[in-house]
Design an enzyme around this catalytic site. Structure first.
Site, short mmCIF file in Angstrom:
data_model
loop_
_atom_site.label_atom_id
_atom_site.label_comp_id
_atom_site.label_asym_id
_atom_site.label_seq_id
_atom_site.Cartn_x
_atom_site.Cartn_y
_atom_site.Cartn_z
N TYR A 7 12.13 31.73 2.82
CA TYR A 7 10.94 32.43 3.29
C TYR A 7 11.02 32.73 4.78
CZ TYR A 7 8.70 31.06 -1.11
OH TYR A 7 8.38 30.89 -2.43
N LYS A 44 0.85 -1.19 0.00
CA LYS A 44 0.00 0.00 0.00
C LYS A 44 0.89 1.25 0.00
CE LYS A 44 -0.01 -0.41 4.97
NZ LYS A 44 -0.53 -1.14 6.11
C1 LIG Z 1 0.22 -2.04 6.67
C2 LIG Z 1 -0.31 -3.24 7.31
C3 LIG Z 1 0.54 -4.30 7.64
C4 LIG Z 1 2.05 -4.23 7.50
O1 LIG Z 1 2.53 -3.49 8.61
P1 LIG Z 1 4.09 -3.22 8.86
O2 LIG Z 1 4.14 -2.60 10.20
O3 LIG Z 1 4.51 -2.28 7.78
O4 LIG Z 1 4.79 -4.53 8.77
C5 LIG Z 1 -0.05 -5.45 8.14
N1 LIG Z 1 -1.38 -5.53 8.33
C6 LIG Z 1 -2.22 -4.51 8.06
C7 LIG Z 1 -3.68 -4.67 8.29
C8 LIG Z 1 -1.72 -3.33 7.54
O5 LIG Z 1 -2.54 -2.32 7.28
#
Ligand SMILES: *Cc1c(COP(=O)(O)O)cnc(C)c1O
Length: 362
Positions: free
Chosen positions: A257, A36
């Protein structure tokens, strides 16, 4: 082809080594890779391409991210971990994406569209064991599972939960989550409901809770080299740029700035074409350092949308077009260091690197 100075370099060999190391830690259980947020800023489609022979499942947050994966030719199972709208169900079914379900409201629509596309739709029930975000509450799980079983085109393939504090030194809350989850899985079994995929853990859980591995693990940040203590797992992303202007700021002259930095003496500075529109956060103003020619150089003045100014060690050298490391896997200047300066977490630093920055895979 983007020739701009600012770019991200990704070390593919190290990435694959990280994935194999994670698989070793979890004793070769199937590995679901969270991609993601543009693969945590590393570039969705390329990361998936380099991961696909090692990982078993990909996980995204949105239906749109899932469609992007399918369009790039991915045939692996794809989890959509965040909740979606009812109007997204036709696309979810068309693209063979697998939802995490927290309530029974959409089951009829899942059935309708699975039948329409002539598929059996795998579903994972998400349990809220303490995260207080997505997931059905523990006392709703049995009923939700039984309702799913009434629909001929829906298959209860998995049950999962998510940790809220697995990176905390106090392990009591996470152990409580694991125990509660185990109890729910056992209750389902007693009712003859045995979803084959049982999964709970993220990277922090993989590092600290072997009892949380169940039949599948979901790793994100660890695959990108962060938040683990294994030396074979290392950051893979380097955020780089080059100096495009060199000049002397005279004593008493401000920089950027608001003039928040004023020269105490004549100072050699370099202008670097990276800013908060690239994901180099404005909160780093007057706090961060970059590495130039092996030396830590302070970022001075406010970070702009497209440029920053850094103090250079001297005026003797011709600094023009010298490489700049904003962060990477060098001399303690990692995304974690930057996260501390920006008062945030490494996840936000990585996912903030915008689409404008070309990713180069080496
Ligand atoms: C993003 C996510 C993970 C992975 O988490 P990390 O801490 O990056 O290993 C696992 N399960 C869910 C439901 C997530 O949203």
């Amino acid at each position: 082809m983007d020739l701009r100075a600012t770019r991200v370099e990704i070390n593919i060999a190290q990435f694959q080594q990280n994935l194999l190391a994670l698989k070793n830690i979890v004793q070769q259980r199937p590995l679901c890779l969270a991609v993601k947020g543009n693969a945590y800023g590393h570039g969705l489609t390329s990361i998936v391409e380099y991961a696909k022979d090692i990982v078993d499942i990909f996980a995204v947050a949105t239906v749109g991210e899932g469609i992007k994966l399918r369009d790039s030719g991915v045939t692996h199972p794809i989890f959509v971990m965040s909740a979606h709208l009812e109007c997204e169900i036709p696309l979810l079914c068309q693209y063979r994406l697998i939802p995490f379900v927290s309530h029974p409201n959409f089951l009829q629509q899942y059935q309708y569209w699975s039948e329409y596309y002539k598929i059996i739709l795998p579903i994972h029930i998400k349990v809220d064991t303490g995260m207080g975000r997505a997931g059905a509450m523990p006392n709703e799980i049995l009923s939700l599972s039984q309702q799913i079983s009434l629909y001929p085109n829906l298959l209860l393939e998995g049950i999962c939960t998510h940790f809220a504090m697995a990176d905390d030194i106090d392990d009591s809350f996470t152990n409580q989550q694991i125990n509660l989850f185990q109890e729910i899985v056992t209750t389902l079994q007693q009712h003859g409901i045995t979803p084959p995929l049982v999964h709970a853990t993220n990277t922090a859980g993989i590092m600290h809770y072997p009892s949380s591995y169940f039949t599948l693990v979901r790793a994100g940040i660890g695959a990108y080299g962060y938040n683990t203590s294994y030396k074979e797992i290392q950051p893979i992303l380097s955020f780089k740029s080059k100096i495009t202007i060199v000049k002397i700021i005279p004593k008493g002259h401000g920089v950027s700035y608001g003039g928040s930095w004023v020269a105490k003496k004549d100072t050699t500075v370099g202008v670097i074409p990276v800013g908060y529109a690239d994901g180099y956060m404005r909160s780093l103003s007057n706090k961060a350092n970059v590495i130039i020619d092996g030396m830590l150089c302070p970022v001075i003045g406010k970070i702009c949308m497209d440029q920053i100014v850094v103090e250079l060690p001297n005026f003797e050298k011709n600094w023009l077009e010298t490489d700049v490391l904003l962060f990477g896997n060098q001399q303690g200047l990692t995304a974690s260091t930057v996260a501390e300066w920006a008062d945030t977490i490494v996840y936000e630093v990585l996912t903030s690197i915008s689409e404008r920055v070309p990713r180069i895979y080496i």
